[in-house]
Design a protein around this motif. Sequence first.
Motif, PDB file in Angstrom:
ATOM      1  N   ASN A   1       3.764  11.444  -0.364  1.00  0.00           N
ATOM      2  CA  ASN A   1       2.456  11.028   0.120  1.00  0.00           C
ATOM      3  C   ASN A   1       2.569   9.601   0.654  1.00  0.00           C
ATOM      4  OD1 ASN A   1      -0.241  10.847   0.650  1.00  0.00           O
ATOM      5  ND2 ASN A   1      -0.868  10.690  -1.496  1.00  0.00           N
ATOM      6  N   PHE A   2       2.458   9.463   1.961  1.00  0.00           N
ATOM      7  CA  PHE A   2       2.525   8.161   2.591  1.00  0.00           C
ATOM      8  C   PHE A   2       1.157   7.793   3.144  1.00  0.00           C
ATOM      9  CE2 PHE A   2       6.860   9.704   2.722  1.00  0.00           C
ATOM     10  CZ  PHE A   2       7.569   8.590   2.323  1.00  0.00           C
ATOM     11  N   THR A   3       0.692   6.613   2.790  1.00  0.00           N
ATOM     12  CA  THR A   3      -0.584   6.113   3.303  1.00  0.00           C
ATOM     13  C   THR A   3      -0.408   4.650   3.678  1.00  0.00           C
ATOM     14  OG1 THR A   3      -1.319   5.473   1.091  1.00  0.00           O
ATOM     15  CG2 THR A   3      -1.963   7.660   1.865  1.00  0.00           C
ATOM     16  N   SER A   4      -1.304   4.166   4.517  1.00  0.00           N
ATOM     17  CA  SER A   4      -1.216   2.757   4.898  1.00  0.00           C
ATOM     18  C   SER A   4      -1.624   1.899   3.703  1.00  0.00           C
ATOM     19  CB  SER A   4      -2.108   2.476   6.102  1.00  0.00           C
ATOM     20  OG  SER A   4      -3.447   2.727   5.775  1.00  0.00           O
ATOM     21  N   PRO A   5      -0.960   0.755   3.545  1.00  0.00           N
ATOM     22  CA  PRO A   5      -1.289  -0.103   2.406  1.00  0.00           C
ATOM     23  C   PRO A   5      -2.617  -0.824   2.616  1.00  0.00           C
ATOM     24  CG  PRO A   5       0.387  -1.125   3.770  1.00  0.00           C
ATOM     25  CD  PRO A   5       0.141   0.250   4.330  1.00  0.00           C
ATOM     26  N   ALA A   6      -3.174  -1.301   1.528  1.00  0.00           N
ATOM     27  CA  ALA A   6      -4.424  -2.065   1.582  1.00  0.00           C
ATOM     28  C   ALA A   6      -4.083  -3.491   1.995  1.00  0.00           C
ATOM     29  CB  ALA A   6      -5.112  -2.040   0.228  1.00  0.00           C
ATOM     30  N   VAL A   7      -3.962  -3.703   3.309  1.00  0.00           N
ATOM     31  CA  VAL A   7      -3.535  -5.002   3.822  1.00  0.00           C
ATOM     32  C   VAL A   7      -4.552  -6.090   3.493  1.00  0.00           C
ATOM     33  CG1 VAL A   7      -2.864  -6.260   5.907  1.00  0.00           C
ATOM     34  CG2 VAL A   7      -2.263  -3.859   5.669  1.00  0.00           C
ATOM     35  N   GLY A   8      -5.812  -5.737   3.455  1.00  0.00           N
ATOM     36  CA  GLY A   8      -6.854  -6.717   3.147  1.00  0.00           C
ATOM     37  C   GLY A   8      -6.819  -7.191   1.711  1.00  0.00           C
ATOM     38  N   ASP A   9      -6.355  -6.348   0.809  1.00  0.00           N
ATOM     39  CA  ASP A   9      -6.291  -6.692  -0.611  1.00  0.00           C
ATOM     40  C   ASP A   9      -4.821  -6.920  -0.976  1.00  0.00           C
ATOM     41  OD1 ASP A   9      -6.729  -7.065  -3.283  1.00  0.00           O
ATOM     42  OD2 ASP A   9      -7.465  -5.032  -3.676  1.00  0.00           O
ATOM     43  N   SER A  10      -4.384  -8.161  -0.899  1.00  0.00           N
ATOM     44  CA  SER A  10      -2.966  -8.457  -1.106  1.00  0.00           C
ATOM     45  C   SER A  10      -2.516  -8.173  -2.541  1.00  0.00           C
ATOM     46  CB  SER A  10      -2.668  -9.902  -0.726  1.00  0.00           C
ATOM     47  OG  SER A  10      -3.417 -10.790  -1.524  1.00  0.00           O
ATOM     48  N   ALA A  11      -3.398  -8.280  -3.514  1.00  0.00           N
ATOM     49  CA  ALA A  11      -3.012  -8.007  -4.903  1.00  0.00           C
ATOM     50  C   ALA A  11      -2.679  -6.523  -5.088  1.00  0.00           C
ATOM     51  CB  ALA A  11      -4.129  -8.418  -5.848  1.00  0.00           C
ATOM     52  N   ARG A  12      -3.480  -5.641  -4.489  1.00  0.00           N
ATOM     53  CA  ARG A  12      -3.196  -4.198  -4.582  1.00  0.00           C
ATOM     54  C   ARG A  12      -1.909  -3.847  -3.842  1.00  0.00           C
ATOM     55  NH1 ARG A  12      -7.553  -0.460  -2.630  1.00  0.00           N
ATOM     56  NH2 ARG A  12      -6.056   1.056  -3.349  1.00  0.00           N
TER      57      ARG A  12
END
Length: 162
Positions: free
Chosen positions: A6-17
Amino acid sequence: FISDANFTSPAVGDSARWYNRVKQNLLYYQTNYFIIFAFITVCYSAINLQKYLTGMFILSLLLGAISFRDRTQYGPAPALAIGIGAGLMGHGPAILYTLCSFVIPVVFTFVHASLRARNMKNKMNSAVETLRVVPTPMGHLIECVEGKSSWVRSLSIEGKTK
């Protein structure tokens, strides 16, 4: 094998996640990443061994000169002399070839760790990893990057006292 990936785009806005996702994936897939790193490095060295070894030798001299510069009054002169001398002798492509053999697996690892969504096994493994008394090699590397390693702290203390 690939159907459950399962590949999804990372949460770029939330750097901690995003950081947590990369960190957990690095710990979970560390053996795979090591094998990929070793495979790409061996392939690079097998394709053009002379260029690879020349680049390794020159990079070793450069790193040695950089660490030597911290202990003497010469400053960056030895490292600059080696770098400029190697460039003038036409070894620039060998240096870039060797650097690519290390940079490409690192970039591949970071992209995979960023895009791969965590599954249930990964989440359970992260709980076990927090209880582990002896950290894995990837755990040591992550500690060094975070600055939590005693070795990194001792280097920063030595640097501040100079």
